[in-house]
Motif scaffolding. Structure first.
Motif, PDB file in Angstrom:
ATOM      1  N   GLY A  85       1.048  -1.148   0.021  1.00 46.25           N
ATOM      2  CA  GLY A  85      -0.054   0.067   0.232  1.00 46.25           C
ATOM      3  C   GLY A  85       0.903   1.165   0.048  1.00 46.25           C
ATOM      4  N   VAL A  86       2.141   1.267   0.535  1.00 48.74           N
ATOM      5  CA  VAL A  86       2.528   2.529   0.460  1.00 48.74           C
ATOM      6  C   VAL A  86       3.659   2.454  -0.658  1.00 48.74           C
ATOM      7  N   VAL A  87       4.178   1.571  -1.527  1.00 47.53           N
ATOM      8  CA  VAL A  87       5.186   1.495  -2.524  1.00 47.53           C
ATOM      9  C   VAL A  87       4.654   2.362  -3.683  1.00 47.53           C
ATOM     10  N   PRO A  88       3.328   2.123  -3.786  1.00 46.58           N
ATOM     11  CA  PRO A  88       3.005   3.500  -5.367  1.00 46.58           C
ATOM     12  C   PRO A  88       3.215   4.916  -4.937  1.00 46.58           C
ATOM     13  N   PHE A  89       3.483   5.164  -3.508  1.00 44.65           N
ATOM     14  CA  PHE A  89       3.307   6.929  -3.527  1.00 44.65           C
ATOM     15  C   PHE A  89       4.421   6.828  -3.234  1.00 44.65           C
ATOM     16  N   VAL A  90       5.647   5.964  -3.275  1.00 51.30           N
ATOM     17  CA  VAL A  90       7.109   6.959  -2.529  1.00 51.30           C
ATOM     18  C   VAL A  90       7.401   7.102  -4.046  1.00 51.30           C
ATOM     19  N   PRO A  91       8.433   8.224  -4.247  1.00 49.89           N
ATOM     20  CA  PRO A  91       9.224   8.473  -6.103  1.00 49.89           C
ATOM     21  C   PRO A  91       9.937   7.536  -6.016  1.00 49.89           C
ATOM     22  N   PRO A  92      10.230   7.249  -7.236  1.00 38.94           N
ATOM     23  CA  PRO A  92      11.318   6.141  -7.867  1.00 38.94           C
ATOM     24  C   PRO A  92      12.790   6.335  -7.121  1.00 38.94           C
ATOM     25  N   GLY A  93      13.662   5.464  -6.656  1.00 35.08           N
ATOM     26  CA  GLY A  93      15.255   6.121  -6.201  1.00 35.08           C
ATOM     27  C   GLY A  93      15.244   5.181  -4.752  1.00 35.08           C
ATOM     28  N   LYS A  94      16.151   5.161  -4.406  1.00 35.14           N
ATOM     29  CA  LYS A  94      16.746   4.109  -3.272  1.00 35.14           C
ATOM     30  C   LYS A  94      15.729   3.576  -2.107  1.00 35.14           C
ATOM     31  N   VAL A  95      14.957   4.787  -1.329  1.00 38.57           N
ATOM     32  CA  VAL A  95      14.105   4.040  -0.693  1.00 38.57           C
ATOM     33  C   VAL A  95      12.865   3.508  -1.309  1.00 38.57           C
ATOM     34  N   ARG A  96      12.569   3.510  -2.757  1.00 40.35           N
ATOM     35  CA  ARG A  96      11.526   3.177  -3.089  1.00 40.35           C
ATOM     36  C   ARG A  96      12.059   1.571  -3.665  1.00 40.35           C
ATOM     37  N   ASP A  97      12.960   1.406  -3.982  1.00 43.58           N
ATOM     38  CA  ASP A  97      13.948   0.474  -3.961  1.00 43.58           C
ATOM     39  C   ASP A  97      13.673  -1.074  -3.050  1.00 43.58           C
ATOM     40  N   SER A  98      14.337  -0.638  -1.976  1.00 44.66           N
ATOM     41  CA  SER A  98      14.989  -0.874  -0.935  1.00 44.66           C
ATOM     42  C   SER A  98      13.308  -1.498  -0.523  1.00 44.66           C
TER      43      SER A  98
END
Length: 254
Positions: free
Chosen positions: A149-162
């Motif tokens: 539920g969180v992932v789609p709202f996070v901008p692409p980058g290191k945080v989202r990848d992890s």
């Protein structure tokens, strides 16, 4: 879980709580993140004995001296900090707005950039705020569903990848998750937020088990604990009474 020996009281809160109190106070007084009010509150209530990182401490002293957060935050570390400071204090934003995700996202970003303006620093704050909002709306939400539920709202980058790695590790043991996701050693958003949200998702049924897992696996224990605890507290949770008795009261200015 073995080795559950409680430290002596009182349990003093750290910079994570001090800054989260400012976020909450500004939300209550303004109905949104007023960035100037937030910067002023951070500076006014800054207590170096609470364990602030050197970069944030220096920044807040500059705020106290009258310099503008708009000028300073973007220059930190040569392009804005991607540390975990924006994420550690942001859970009240998600709990405050609940299902209103556009306002969650907008105010999470506004709260972060006052001190942590790099995209990764903001991404960490957004991830935590969204997790707290999801728990506020669906109090027992956890497991893979919380992380997805969180992932789609996070901008692409290191945080989202992890975070995407965290989804795949939801059935893993704690040691494996910590080894793959980071433990907060780097005090970076991408090294802190994924493990914190993994623990919140994995142990969503037990606030106590979640925080003991933080204590055993994290290196930046107070920050991983602040994120994990903030997300779980936005939904269904139960604090152990003994923990409440040992914990230092929140500041009266809140």
């Amino acid at each position: 879980m073995v080795g559950r020996k409680l430290p002596a009281a009182p349990w003093r809160w750290t910079d994570d709580t001090e800054m989260a109190c400012s976020v909450y106070a500004v939300l209550r007084r303004h109905g949104q993140i007023d960035q100037d009010a937030l910067a002023a509150s951070f500076a006014t209530h800054y207590d170096a004995d609470r364990g602030y990182g050197s970069g944030t401490g220096r920044l807040l002293n500059q705020f106290r001296g009258g310099e503008s957060w708009r000028d300073l935050a973007a220059l930190a570390f040569g392009g804005g900090s991607w540390g975990n400071g924006g994420a550690m204090r942001v859970a009240p934003v998600g709990a405050f707005y609940g299902a209103d995700l556009p306002r969650v996202l907008h105010n999470a970003e506004r709260s972060s950039v006052v001190t942590h303006s790099h995209l990764e620093g903001v991404a960490g704050a957004v991830a935590v705020a969204v997790a707290a909002s999801l728990r506020a709306v669906t109090p027992h939400l956890g497991g893979e569903a919380l992380l997805q539920g969180v992932v789609p709202f996070v901008p692409p980058g290191k945080v989202r990848d992890s975070l995407q790695t965290a989804v795949r590790l939801i059935g893993a043991d704690d040691a494996t998750a910590a080894a793959r996701l980071g433990t907060g050693r780097e005090m970076a958003a991408h090294d802190t937020v994924p493990l914190a949200l993994w623990i919140a998702a994995r142990y969503h049924h037990s606030y106590e088990d979640a925080l003991w897992t933080v204590a055993q696996r994290a290196e930046d224990v107070d920050t991983v604990g602040a994120i994990t605890g903030g997300v779980l507290a936005a939904g269904a949770h139960r604090y152990p009474e003994e923990w409440l008795r040992r914990t230092e009261p929140l500041p009266d200015w809140i």
